[in-house]
Structure formats: structure tokens, C-alpha cells
Design an enzyme around this catalytic site. Structure first.
Site, PDB file in Angstrom:
ATOM      1  N   GLY A  20     -37.462  39.126 -25.903  1.00  0.00           N
ATOM      2  CA  GLY A  20     -38.354  40.334 -26.160  1.00  0.00           C
ATOM      3  C   GLY A  20     -39.432  40.277 -25.272  1.00  0.00           C
ATOM      4  N   ALA A  66     -42.851  43.180 -25.837  1.00  0.00           N
ATOM      5  CA  ALA A  66     -43.879  42.709 -26.011  1.00  0.00           C
ATOM      6  C   ALA A  66     -44.989  43.195 -25.050  1.00  0.00           C
ATOM      7  CB  ALA A  66     -44.010  41.087 -25.976  1.00  0.00           C
ATOM      8  N   ASP A 120     -36.400  44.966 -30.823  1.00  0.00           N
ATOM      9  CA  ASP A 120     -37.492  44.188 -30.259  1.00  0.00           C
ATOM     10  C   ASP A 120     -38.813  45.097 -30.253  1.00  0.00           C
ATOM     11  OD1 ASP A 120     -35.172  42.938 -29.326  1.00  0.00           O
ATOM     12  OD2 ASP A 120     -35.415  42.963 -27.106  1.00  0.00           O
TER      13      ASP A 120
END
Lengths: 322, 322
Positions: free
Chosen positions: A110, A114, A156
């Protein structure tokens, strides 16, 4: 200067099968991407020089859709692409954006979500946009899909935004669950989610009568895993990680390297369970250590030529820093 | 002297899941066990000195349930146990029985069934017992179960007796199907069928909602594989071998060594598909080579520290020799 950070994620159970509506369980982990914003009158710069493969001097004109790079690397280019998409969507200029990340890119952890979420949160604060957390989450998902040409995981961006655990099926639900310590093994082979998704899709089209029950089995694992995790029955949770790994192998998204790390963790490492995490075809596996068994698993993974780090699950979502 | 030989077998699809009534497909292979019988007034001797681990001088008194061995090995003891059970059941004496076999024992290749069937056929001829082939098959199954304390695969004895392909579900059916060339990779780790069956049984009891769809997926593979094999669509057959292997991993009967041989065959070896065969937990895997690709796969398997040999499927069942 305004700084925000957002966590990476692991999928614990249910990857790939989630397309058929069965639940998948993911968790935020304590590896974070950090994005800082400062004013820079007259231009826009993205500095990804602290990403793993050092680069400097990205100069971006988001409105002209033109990114000037000096000393590029694949990872930095990737990060730059996501950040410039955010800048473009928010029509933000006169800024320097600096990104650092402890999340390996293209590893199924992810990283891009992020970076997008942290960038949105930093800009939101810096520019006084007053977006709510929910708005940051849905905007991040939209931007991820935009950059990835239609592909994007709502899990995510939800995990990067809200942290904790998220259960995804036809909707996304936050779940309160105890923290786990996991050991991640990284094959250091970047994977391409699109390729792996297409592979499973093609198998499903050719052999629907085979793939449907595999998805069903994976869904049953996700459901049972929720109960086991709630009750702290980690040994059984580990056993189900092993079963889930086999089912992902059956779907064709395993690789020799992933399999080696998984068997290393289970064998010499004494893990209660181990499975690949994310889309497969490279990227990472996760192992569930016995009490105090992290170091042993990490050693076994390194001996099998994997990069390894310990993570905690259920970590905090996006936040402003310092 | 009367000599008979009987073939070993591979399970192509459906192992373990067959307990739930879904079909499994097995084939006789061109590795055979050969048993010769000569008169030896006043005593009974079993000579297993030509088995892989050389031994000599087994002296057996089948009626006294006492086996005298000189220079024993695990493999020879195993063979002797089966042969003496046949002698006991037929109340045969005054004989020397000599056994040779090219089938590795305890590897999931039906070594014991081949020895029992060949012994029965040789004695049937030598003693003029006039058992039909069907009677030899069912007597062999009964004796296998007797020696293995209740455990026995009707597929193994059926394939050793009748050869060709056999489809097992709630009944056994011979199937006419084209010959395949396969490369077998042997981990040189003996496996224990009983342990592996118990492992799957226990998983099924703990997580019926997970294991039932896995069995269903394996059954769907067996059915589809029959069609593909009939139509000579080997590439798709290989793809289904890969899926079936993953499902066996999910059931917990994979091992690190089997996985290494499977990935070696698929990778450098260029196999169209590869899977473990039989009960798992050791034993063998099989790989489906492209036209002329046997040598490449064999090399890859040897590099991964496996023993390897090429086999053909659909071979002849038990027969009298010379």
C-alpha cells in the site's frame, strides 16, 4: 511547513477472491509514508530524494501535465506521479512537496495509497481546505484509480486513511481487532497488480467451476479468521493463513521466491502460519510468529534470500506530524 | 519358474478429495514390480535382494507368522511383509519368491500394490489357482488393507491389475485415454499416507466450510481434466495440474521439497504444469513436459536435489512374463 504521515497495509486474508464479493481483511501497519509541504513561490517541486533509491530534483508543473526530473529512479518516479496527480486535482501550486517512506514500493504494502493519503492530508492542512477524513479517503481512492488507469483498491486508501483493520466485501467496514505482530518477507521482486488480477480473471473465465469454489473457500477463511482473531486463537489463525496461501497458489499468483520464504518461515522459523500478501507474483509474504519468535523467522527469511522486517497491525491512520 | 509383473501408478488429479466422493484419476506407469516363483521343497523364502537397498536371505515361514531376515533394509522388509501376507492368504508353501522392482517404495507410486498384484498373479499361475483378473484385483485390495491395518487405495490395486487409466469416485471405472509422457520428481523423502490422510481429515473437521469447497474445486478439476485429456489439450491440462497442486498445498500435504521440485519443473524446466502426486508430505511430484522437453525438466529437478525419471501413462496391467 506542514507534515502528514499515513500507514502502509497488509492484506491478512481474502486477496483476489474479494472480486467475487467474499470478504477480505486488511490491516494498517506501522510502516508509514511522510509528506511535507512548504511554500515555494513561483514553482512546484516534488522531492523524493529520501525514497529508497535516492534521487533529487524533481520539478513538476502540475497544470502543464509535465514533470521535469533530474536523477530519476523508478520508485521516485512512481511517487512523483501520485503526488503530482494530487497537486493537479487540488489545483495546488507554489509548493515544495517532500516525501519519505519506509514502505517498499510495488510490494503490495500500500505504498502508493499511503503517499496519496499523506499528500492529501498535508495539503488539506497547509491550504486550509477543510476536507473531512472521509473526504480525504474517497478523494485518495479516486486519485489512485486515476493514476492506475481504473485499477485501485478501496482497501488500501481506507487503511491509509482510517488505520486499524478494514473488512472489504461489497462495502468497507472498520473492525476493532487485537494487534498482531507479523514478520514480513519481501522477495525484492516488484509485482504488477494488474497482471496478477488479469491472470486470476482469465483462470476464472476458463474454469469457472474450479475458481468459484476456491473463492468460496477463501471467503470462508476470512470469516472464520475474524472470529479467531477476536478470540486471540492465533495458532488456528496461522493454520488458516497456510490454507489461504495454498489457495492463492492454486489461483496462480504464487512464485518460487514467495514459496521459498513461506516455507522458510514455517520450517526453521517456526511460524504458526505464513502466506503471500497482496496480489502476489512477487512482493511480500507475512508470517505469524509464536510469542517472541520474530527473530527466528527473520533469520530464516534472510537465509532464503528475502528482505525482512517486523510490523504491527491495527496501527493509526493518517495524521498530522509535529 | 513362473514370473509376473505389475505396474506402479501415478494419481493425475483428485488425491485426498476422493474421500468426499469427487472423482480422482490415476494411471498405470511403465515402472513395474516383477515377482518370480520357483518350487523350494520344505521351506519358504522371499528374496528381495534386488530391491533398491540390497538385502539378501529373507526366510519366511508364513504359517508361523514369523519372518527371518538376514541383512534387512526398510524397503526389503516392507516388500517382504506384503509378499508374506499373500503367501499366508493363499496358504502357499514350498516356494522361493523373488521380487525386483523399479518403483521407489513409500513414494506414492503404488509400489506395494504392484508387488502384491504381481505376487498373486505369479502364484495364481504357478499353483494353477484359476483366479480371474477381477479376483486378483479384489484379493490384492483386501491384502493391502490387511497389511496396512485398514488403509488401502482401491485405485492402486486396480491400476496394478488392469493398467490403463482408472477413474475412482464411489466406484472404479476404467477409462480409455491417450498416453502421456510425464517426468516424475522424487524428493527421496518417504511419506506416510496415514499421517497425510489424518492431517486432511483433521483440517476438514476443524474447518468444514473451508475444506468442502476445496474438495469441490478438486473434483471439478478431475472432471474437466478428463475432457482435456481426451481432446489432447495438454497446455490446459498442465494449467489444471498447477491449480490442483495449490489446492493440495491448501490441504496441508505440500512440503518445501515438493514445492521446490514443482517450481523447478515449471520454471527452468518449462513444464506445462506440475503437481505433487499421491498423499504428499514427501514422495513424488509429476510434471507435464512440452513436446521433447523431458530432459530439460529432469535437469531442473536434479538441480533442485530431486531424483527423477521419465514415465509413460496408460500402461499395461499385470501380466505373465517370459
Amino acid at each position: 511547513m506542514t507534515t502528514a504521515s499515513a500507514p502502509g497495509k497488509v492484506i491478512l486474508f481474502g486477496e483476489h477472491a474479494v472480486v467475487s464479493g467474499v470478504p477480505a481483511l486488511g490491516s494498517a501497519i506501522d510502516l508509514r509514508a511522510t509528506v511535507s509541504v512548504v511554500d515555494l513561490p513561483g514553482r512546484v517541486e516534488i522531492d523524493a530524494s529520501n525514497l529508497r533509491l535516492m534521487v533529487t530534483g524533481f520539478t513538476v508543473d502540475p497544470l502543464a501535465e509535465c514533470i521535469h526530473t533530474v536523477g530519476s529512479s523508478r520508485d521516485a518516479l512512481l511517487a512523483t506521479r501520485y503526488i503530482s496527480a494530487v497537486l493537479k486535482e487540488l489545483r495546488a501550486g507554489d509548493l515544495r512537496v517532500t516525501v519519505e517512506s519506509r514502505i517498499p514500493p510495488a510490494a503490495g504494502l500500500g505504498s502508493s495509497a499511503a503517499i496519496v493519503v499523506a499528500t492529501l492530508a498535508a495539503l488539506n492542512e497547509h491550504l486550509g481546505l477543510k476536507m473531512s477524513r472521509i473526504e480525504i479517503g474517497s478523494e485518495a481512492y479516486r486519485i489512485e484509480k486515476l493514476v492506475q488507469q481504473g485499477l485501485g483498491s478501496p482497501m488500501d486508501t481506507a487503511l491509509s486513511t482510517f488505520g486499524g483493520y478494514q473488512l472489504v466485501s461489497d462495502k468497507i467496514q472498520a473492525r476493532k481487532l487485537p494487534e498482531l505482530r507479523l514478520v514480513v518477507g519481501y522477495t525484492e521482486r516488484a509485482h504488477d497488480t494488474r497482471t496478477e488480477v488479469a491472470k486470476v480473471q482469465s483462470l476464472r473465465q476458463s474454469y469457472p467451476e474450479v475458481v468459484a469454489p476456491i473463492f468460496q473457500a477463501i471467503g470462508a477463511i476470512s470469516k472464520r479468521a475474524l472470529e479467531l482473531l477476536e478470540e486471540g486463537r492465533l495458532e488456528e489463525l496461522g493454520a488458516l493463513m497456510n490454507v489461504n496461501h495454498g489457495l492463492l497458489e492454486a489461483l496462480g499468483v504464487g512464485t518460487r521466491e514467495l514459496s521459498e520464504l513461506v516455507y522458510a518461515a514455517r520450517g526453521a522459523g517456526g511460524a504458526m502460519g505464513a502466506k503471500l500478501t497482496g496480489a502476489g507474483g512477487g512482493g511480500c509474504m507475512i508470517a505469524l510468529p509464536k510469542e517472541g519468535g520474530e527473530a527466528e523467522i527473520a533469520t530464516a527469511i534472510r537465509q532464503a534470500r528475502g528482505r525482512t522486517f517486523a510490523v504491527k497491525t491495527g496501527c493509526e491512520g493518517v495524521r498530522l506530524e509535529g
